[in-house]
Design a protein around this motif. Structure first.
Motif, PDB file in Angstrom:
ATOM      1  N   VAL A   1     -26.971  54.602  65.150  1.00 50.55           N
ATOM      2  CA  VAL A   1     -27.494  53.767  66.244  1.00 50.55           C
ATOM      3  C   VAL A   1     -27.604  52.314  65.776  1.00 50.55           C
ATOM      4  O   VAL A   1     -27.184  51.387  66.474  1.00 50.55           O
ATOM      5  N   LEU A   2     -28.145  52.111  64.582  1.00 54.11           N
ATOM      6  CA  LEU A   2     -28.260  50.744  64.057  1.00 54.11           C
ATOM      7  C   LEU A   2     -26.880  50.124  63.844  1.00 54.11           C
ATOM      8  O   LEU A   2     -26.652  48.953  64.161  1.00 54.11           O
ATOM      9  N   SER A   3     -25.969  50.899  63.314  1.00 57.84           N
ATOM     10  CA  SER A   3     -24.617  50.423  63.045  1.00 57.84           C
ATOM     11  C   SER A   3     -23.927  49.992  64.340  1.00 57.84           C
ATOM     12  O   SER A   3     -23.277  48.935  64.404  1.00 57.84           O
ATOM     13  N   LEU A   4     -24.092  50.806  65.384  1.00 57.34           N
ATOM     14  CA  LEU A   4     -23.515  50.479  66.691  1.00 57.34           C
ATOM     15  C   LEU A   4     -24.026  49.120  67.184  1.00 57.34           C
ATOM     16  O   LEU A   4     -23.248  48.289  67.674  1.00 57.34           O
ATOM     17  N   CYS A   5     -25.329  48.905  67.021  1.00 57.95           N
ATOM     18  CA  CYS A   5     -25.931  47.637  67.480  1.00 57.95           C
ATOM     19  C   CYS A   5     -25.439  46.459  66.634  1.00 57.95           C
ATOM     20  O   CYS A   5     -25.124  45.387  67.156  1.00 57.95           O
ATOM     21  N   ILE A   6     -25.408  46.655  65.320  1.00 56.46           N
ATOM     22  CA  ILE A   6     -25.020  45.565  64.415  1.00 56.46           C
ATOM     23  C   ILE A   6     -23.588  45.125  64.688  1.00 56.46           C
ATOM     24  O   ILE A   6     -23.263  43.946  64.671  1.00 56.46           O
ATOM     25  N   ASP A   7     -22.711  46.090  64.969  1.00 51.25           N
ATOM     26  CA  ASP A   7     -21.300  45.751  65.163  1.00 51.25           C
ATOM     27  C   ASP A   7     -21.061  44.926  66.434  1.00 51.25           C
ATOM     28  O   ASP A   7     -19.984  44.358  66.600  1.00 51.25           O
ATOM     29  N   VAL A   8     -22.055  44.841  67.302  1.00 56.30           N
ATOM     30  CA  VAL A   8     -21.939  43.942  68.462  1.00 56.30           C
ATOM     31  C   VAL A   8     -21.648  42.511  67.983  1.00 56.30           C
ATOM     32  O   VAL A   8     -20.875  41.782  68.602  1.00 56.30           O
ATOM     33  N   ALA A   9     -22.234  42.132  66.853  1.00 56.58           N
ATOM     34  CA  ALA A   9     -22.016  40.781  66.326  1.00 56.58           C
ATOM     35  C   ALA A   9     -20.541  40.521  66.029  1.00 56.58           C
ATOM     36  O   ALA A   9     -20.063  39.395  66.133  1.00 56.58           O
ATOM     37  N   ARG A  10     -19.802  41.577  65.660  1.00 59.13           N
ATOM     38  CA  ARG A  10     -18.388  41.405  65.344  1.00 59.13           C
ATOM     39  C   ARG A  10     -17.559  41.161  66.599  1.00 59.13           C
ATOM     40  O   ARG A  10     -16.748  40.248  66.648  1.00 59.13           O
ATOM     41  N   TRP A  11     -17.748  41.999  67.614  1.00 58.76           N
ATOM     42  CA  TRP A  11     -16.841  41.928  68.763  1.00 58.76           C
ATOM     43  C   TRP A  11     -17.364  41.083  69.919  1.00 58.76           C
ATOM     44  O   TRP A  11     -16.586  40.718  70.803  1.00 58.76           O
ATOM     45  N   PHE A  12     -18.659  40.776  69.923  1.00 58.29           N
ATOM     46  CA  PHE A  12     -19.189  40.084  71.095  1.00 58.29           C
ATOM     47  C   PHE A  12     -18.568  38.705  71.254  1.00 58.29           C
ATOM     48  O   PHE A  12     -18.434  37.951  70.303  1.00 58.29           O
ATOM     49  N   ASN A  13     -18.221  38.408  72.495  1.00 56.13           N
ATOM     50  CA  ASN A  13     -17.591  37.132  72.815  1.00 56.13           C
ATOM     51  C   ASN A  13     -18.328  36.550  74.014  1.00 56.13           C
ATOM     52  O   ASN A  13     -18.392  37.180  75.073  1.00 56.13           O
ATOM     53  N   ALA A  14     -18.871  35.370  73.809  1.00 59.73           N
ATOM     54  CA  ALA A  14     -19.690  34.761  74.866  1.00 59.73           C
ATOM     55  C   ALA A  14     -18.879  34.531  76.141  1.00 59.73           C
ATOM     56  O   ALA A  14     -19.444  34.450  77.232  1.00 59.73           O
ATOM     57  N   GLU A  15     -17.538  34.438  76.000  1.00 55.57           N
ATOM     58  CA  GLU A  15     -16.694  34.269  77.190  1.00 55.57           C
ATOM     59  C   GLU A  15     -16.205  35.617  77.738  1.00 55.57           C
ATOM     60  O   GLU A  15     -15.383  35.655  78.646  1.00 55.57           O
ATOM     61  N   GLY A  16     -16.644  36.695  77.133  1.00 58.32           N
ATOM     62  CA  GLY A  16     -16.173  38.025  77.519  1.00 58.32           C
ATOM     63  C   GLY A  16     -16.785  38.507  78.826  1.00 58.32           C
ATOM     64  O   GLY A  16     -17.525  37.780  79.486  1.00 58.32           O
ATOM     65  N   LYS A  17     -16.459  39.761  79.151  1.00 55.03           N
ATOM     66  CA  LYS A  17     -16.842  40.302  80.460  1.00 55.03           C
ATOM     67  C   LYS A  17     -18.323  40.650  80.562  1.00 55.03           C
ATOM     68  O   LYS A  17     -18.887  40.651  81.639  1.00 55.03           O
ATOM     69  N   ARG A  18     -18.938  41.005  79.434  1.00 51.62           N
ATOM     70  CA  ARG A  18     -20.309  41.511  79.490  1.00 51.62           C
ATOM     71  C   ARG A  18     -21.303  40.515  78.921  1.00 51.62           C
ATOM     72  O   ARG A  18     -21.049  39.893  77.894  1.00 51.62           O
ATOM     73  N   THR A  19     -22.453  40.380  79.567  1.00 51.47           N
ATOM     74  CA  THR A  19     -23.526  39.538  79.046  1.00 51.47           C
ATOM     75  C   THR A  19     -24.300  40.323  77.979  1.00 51.47           C
ATOM     76  O   THR A  19     -24.227  41.555  77.929  1.00 51.47           O
ATOM     77  N   PRO A  20     -25.063  39.620  77.145  1.00 52.26           N
ATOM     78  CA  PRO A  20     -25.906  40.319  76.168  1.00 52.26           C
ATOM     79  C   PRO A  20     -26.820  41.353  76.834  1.00 52.26           C
ATOM     80  O   PRO A  20     -26.997  42.460  76.305  1.00 52.26           O
ATOM     81  N   ASP A  21     -27.369  41.035  77.991  1.00 54.32           N
ATOM     82  CA  ASP A  21     -28.243  41.992  78.686  1.00 54.32           C
ATOM     83  C   ASP A  21     -27.479  43.243  79.114  1.00 54.32           C
ATOM     84  O   ASP A  21     -27.998  44.361  79.010  1.00 54.32           O
ATOM     85  N   GLU A  22     -26.272  43.041  79.605  1.00 57.79           N
ATOM     86  CA  GLU A  22     -25.480  44.189  80.057  1.00 57.79           C
ATOM     87  C   GLU A  22     -25.102  45.096  78.888  1.00 57.79           C
ATOM     88  O   GLU A  22     -25.159  46.322  78.998  1.00 57.79           O
ATOM     89  N   VAL A  23     -24.726  44.493  77.769  1.00 59.52           N
ATOM     90  CA  VAL A  23     -24.412  45.315  76.589  1.00 59.52           C
ATOM     91  C   VAL A  23     -25.671  46.054  76.143  1.00 59.52           C
ATOM     92  O   VAL A  23     -25.622  47.242  75.814  1.00 59.52           O
TER      93      VAL A  23
END
Lengths: 205, 205
Positions: free
Chosen positions: B166-188
């Protein structure tokens, strides 16, 4: 790191032998110091070659990174497509995909880290090629999840988001996996296959 | 990256102002080029200061990385402990932990990447301190999962492994998250809170 460097199996398609030695040396150097802090001289030195000998095989440091990235991504894609196309129920195929993908990221964690964390250093056209391979990777897993939903085996409200999360979970194994740690690659693969089935809402019929 | 650099909220505890500017500049430089390819001169330049002025606040580049790492890890730990100690059922608390932890990794992905990927560059005693904070982080989430199992709300055969995942899943958001992407931080955060409940085998009673 040396132990993984010697597992040249993952680089079997890189020929001749000197080119393969350079790729192995580059992976180790990039993993230790980062792409930008590594020089072609460092890489040649690790491979026991002169900078001039390196230049015969790779014109730039970026070309080496690109080579590593292409080979890594193609291997990952092959693993997932094989699972997608295998016999068995969607649950069997998702388990197989996750088990193999996790095992690869655990066993080749040094390569995987370079491949995942240094994407930003690729030249634009190379980056575009890698992005296309990543889309195919995503599509392979999404196809399995869609099959499971269509068969009524999976209850997955957000198929693209859940696919992304399953892949992300597997990829992050490369970050935390420690060959001296408590779990073997196979054990992590088993645990994660079960977790992925839970994520897609698999219910045994 | 500039946008995140300006969100100096995460560095509010770093004083005086010049020290905070240096931390912000170091995060950007490390994220762009990697720790080993960055010099204290680069960092001072980004902060609009001289190398001598940097030296007043930080004796070495490693001290800057340590500062960034400590602040980042303490923030992460605070987020998870707050969720652990909040009112509500284990499911409510796990959702809250994952939502907040994911949001932090999405919003501060540049900082999170530096914190996660440059650990190996820390001095031994600093590394040990960070490892202790990471154990506490893990323990905070594990406590929620254990509460859920004890209450019969969660069906989690491998509590330490599932907590790690669970922690690993959350941490890896930092790798793929893109502020211009489809999902907002709240949605993820929302999606991942649901996935985490699935991973622990939560069954509504």
């Amino acid at each position: 790191m040396g132990a993984e460097g010697q597992q040249s199996g993952q680089w079997a398609d890189v020929t001749p032998d000197a080119a393969r030695r350079l790729v192995t040396a580059a992976v180790e150097a990039f993993a230790e110091r980062g792409y930008h802090a590594t020089t072609t001289r460092d890489i040649a030195g690790r491979a026991g070659m002169s900078p001039a000998a390196l230049y015969i095989h790779y014109k730039t440091k970026e070309e080496l990174l690109y080579r590593i990235s292409i080979v890594g991504h193609r291997l990952a894609l092959d693993i997932l497509r094989r699972a997608r196309d295998s016999a068995g129920s969607p649950a069997d195929r998702l388990s197989e995909a996750v088990r193999c993908f996790v095992r690869w990221h655990a066993e080749h964690h040094t390569t995987a880290r370079v491949v995942q964390y240094e994407l930003g250093a690729l030249a634009e056209e190379h980056y575009a090629e890698i992005v296309a391979l990543r889309r195919d990777t995503d599509a392979a897993v999404r196809a399995i999840v869609e099959d499971g939903v269509a068969a009524g085996e999976f209850d997955t409200p957000d198929v693209p988001g859940t696919t992304l999360a399953v892949l992300s979970l597997c990829i992050d194994v490369a970050r935390w996996f420690n060959a001296e740690g408590k779990r073997t690659p196979d054990e992590v693969g088993e645990l994660y296959a079960d977790l992925a089935l839970r994520m897609v809402g698999y219910a045994k019929k």
